[in-house]
Scaffold this active site. Structure first.
Site, mmCIF file in Angstrom:
data_model
loop_
_atom_site.group_PDB
_atom_site.id
_atom_site.type_symbol
_atom_site.label_atom_id
_atom_site.label_comp_id
_atom_site.label_asym_id
_atom_site.label_seq_id
_atom_site.Cartn_x
_atom_site.Cartn_y
_atom_site.Cartn_z
ATOM 1 N N TYR A 21 -14.950 52.584 75.296
ATOM 2 C CA TYR A 21 -13.684 52.427 74.585
ATOM 3 C C TYR A 21 -13.193 50.979 74.587
ATOM 4 C CZ TYR A 21 -12.661 57.423 74.033
ATOM 5 O OH TYR A 21 -12.670 58.741 73.658
ATOM 6 N N LYS B 73 -25.206 59.576 83.287
ATOM 7 C CA LYS B 73 -26.482 59.634 82.567
ATOM 8 C C LYS B 73 -27.395 58.605 83.225
ATOM 9 C CE LYS B 73 -29.048 61.149 79.105
ATOM 10 N NZ LYS B 73 -29.533 62.548 78.998
ATOM 11 N N ASP C 171 -25.667 65.769 79.931
ATOM 12 C CA ASP C 171 -26.149 66.831 79.035
ATOM 13 C C ASP C 171 -26.238 68.155 79.795
ATOM 14 O OD1 ASP C 171 -28.158 65.600 80.517
ATOM 15 O OD2 ASP C 171 -29.680 65.708 78.949
ATOM 16 N N ASP D 255 -14.014 62.376 77.711
ATOM 17 C CA ASP D 255 -13.369 62.761 76.453
ATOM 18 C C ASP D 255 -14.058 63.994 75.887
ATOM 19 O OD1 ASP D 255 -11.698 62.507 74.151
ATOM 20 O OD2 ASP D 255 -13.399 61.616 73.078
ATOM 21 N N ASP E 27 -12.710 68.354 76.037
ATOM 22 C CA ASP E 27 -12.517 69.254 74.889
ATOM 23 C C ASP E 27 -13.307 70.539 75.093
ATOM 24 O OD1 ASP E 27 -11.001 67.274 73.535
ATOM 25 O OD2 ASP E 27 -11.809 67.926 71.599
HETATM 26 C C1 IPM Z 1 -7.927 61.965 73.887
HETATM 27 C C2 IPM Z 1 -8.072 61.539 72.465
HETATM 28 C C3 IPM Z 1 -8.118 60.010 72.401
HETATM 29 C C4 IPM Z 1 -9.311 59.566 73.203
HETATM 30 C C5 IPM Z 1 -8.146 59.430 70.967
HETATM 31 C C6 IPM Z 1 -6.971 59.915 70.146
HETATM 32 C C7 IPM Z 1 -8.210 57.943 70.984
HETATM 33 O O1 IPM Z 1 -9.207 62.123 71.881
HETATM 34 O O2 IPM Z 1 -6.917 61.590 74.529
HETATM 35 O O3 IPM Z 1 -8.794 62.685 74.389
HETATM 36 O O4 IPM Z 1 -10.440 59.548 72.683
HETATM 37 O O5 IPM Z 1 -9.122 59.212 74.371
HETATM 38 MN MN MN Z 2 -10.242 63.526 73.190
#
Ligand code: IPM
Ligand code: MN
Length: 353
Positions: A141, A186, A218, A242, A246
């Site tokens: 990032y 990794k 993975d 990240d 999710d």
């Molecule tokens: C998160 C989001 C952010 C990230 C984006 C919006 C930049 O996906 O907070 O997980 O990738 O960190």
């Molecule tokens: Mn995210």
């Protein structure tokens, strides 16, 4: 009195932050605290109003607040902008400016929501409780990047110091939980991961009371789906965290449930739902405010030291969900579907009673 900078942001951001204010008000009334809210733009809204995604006034408001509550940012309207001027750049700058290197993302499957999880009971065991600790101010990032002449690159950079401070957080958090750390990397491919692993092993030796394992990213994606209940604290670098958060979020039934806290060594921390601005459902009043409300609970606990108050919010959320009143993302046949603000009202009422 606690002063809270509120950055509602874009899309469903304002819709999910509004119920938090009602919930915090209910906490204040019941426990005798005062919360003072000051609002500022970030992301797309800030681009429209001030020409940049993190205006200096917003940043200084955050620096001077006791904590920051953030909604979500981004949307199709701003997608044509170059990366440094997009809404997301505002969030990345905020994290960096405030030194928020530790992102805590608890993913918990609650018994009353087991039907909403895409996993079978035989896989989840009916419940799980993991904490993803994502490094937030390094890696891909923030590394050098560029795009020219039909060639683009991003760079993953980590220093020992950056790895050590997130690792220490993870081990400290594990000591307050089930004493187990899984470090995800990794290391079979990346030098940053090999450095990551060597630092984590040093910390492992310093924490003999904490169980420790390495896992390739993975494989981690597979194991999270296969046996989520085995995980306690999962520590990993920015991009892996990240993606895996999710994934873990969806295992709990809906990403609309997942709160997060972004902490540094300084005083001010940012609390935000893990989900994004969801432009597809923005403005319809149907978004799930639970992730934002649970983020406010994390604020009570981590920034204000109000553990009973935080538990009251979490209990209220569970009571409403157990009463089978849910937003559309979570509802199964037999549930009553409620909208965003009604969900907030129900949670606030449950806190009061
Ligand atoms: C998160 C989001 C952010 C990230 C984006 C919006 C930049 O996906 O907070 O997980 O990738 O960190
Ligand atoms: Mn995210």
């Amino acid at each position: 009195m606690f002063s809270i900078a509120v950055l509602p942001g874009d899309g469903i951001g304002p819709e999910v932050t509004a119920p938090c204010l009602a919930v915090l008000q209910a906490v204040g009334d019941r426990f005798g605290h005062r919360f003072d809210f000051a609002f500022a733009p970030i992301g797309g809204q800030a681009i429209d109003e001030a020409g940049c995604p993190l205006p200096p006034e917003t940043l200084s408001l955050c620096r001077n607040a006791d904590a920051v509550l953030l909604g979500a940012l981004g949307g199709p309207k701003w997608e044509i902008l170059p990366a440094p001027r997009r809404p997301e750049a505002g969030l990345l700058a905020l994290r960096q400016e405030l030194g928020l290197y530790a992102n805590l993302r608890p993913a918990v499957l609650y018994l009353c929501l087991r039907e909403a999880s895409p996993l079978k009971d035989s896989v989840t065991g009916g419940a799980f409780d993991m904490l993803i600790v994502r490094e937030l101010t390094g890696g891909l990032y923030y590394g050098p990047r560029g795009c020219a002449g039909g060639r683009a690159y991003d760079t993953m950079v980590y220093t020992e110091r950056e790895i050590e401070r997130i690792g220490r957080r993870a081990f400290a958090l594990a000591r307050r939980r089930r004493h187990k750390v899984t470090s995800v990397d990794k290391a079979n491919v990346l030098d940053t991961s090999r450095l990551w692993r060597s630092v984590m092993h040093r910390l492992r030796d310093e924490h003999p009371d904490v169980g420790y394992g390495d896992m390739l990213v993975d494989n981690a994606a597979m194991q999270l789906v296969r046996r989520p209940a085995d995980f306690d604290v999962v520590v990993t670098e920015n991009m892996f965290g990240d993606i895996l958060s999710d994934l873990a979020g969806m295992l709990t039934g809906s990403i609309g449930l997942l709160p997060s806290a972004s902490l540094g060594d300084g005083a001010v921390a940012v609390y935000e739902p893990v989900h994004g601005s969801a432009p597809d459902i923005a403005g319809q009043g149907i978004a799930n405010p639970t992730a934002a409300v649970l983020s406010a609970a994390m604020m009570l606990r981590h920034s204000f030291g109000l553990a009973d108050e935080a538990a009251a919010v979490e209990d209220a959320v569970m009571a409403v969900l157990a009463g089978r009143k849910k937003t559309a993302d979570l509802a199964v046949p037999g549930d009553e579907i409620v909208g965003t603000s009604e969900m907030g009202r129900l949670i606030a009422r449950a806190i009061a009673s």
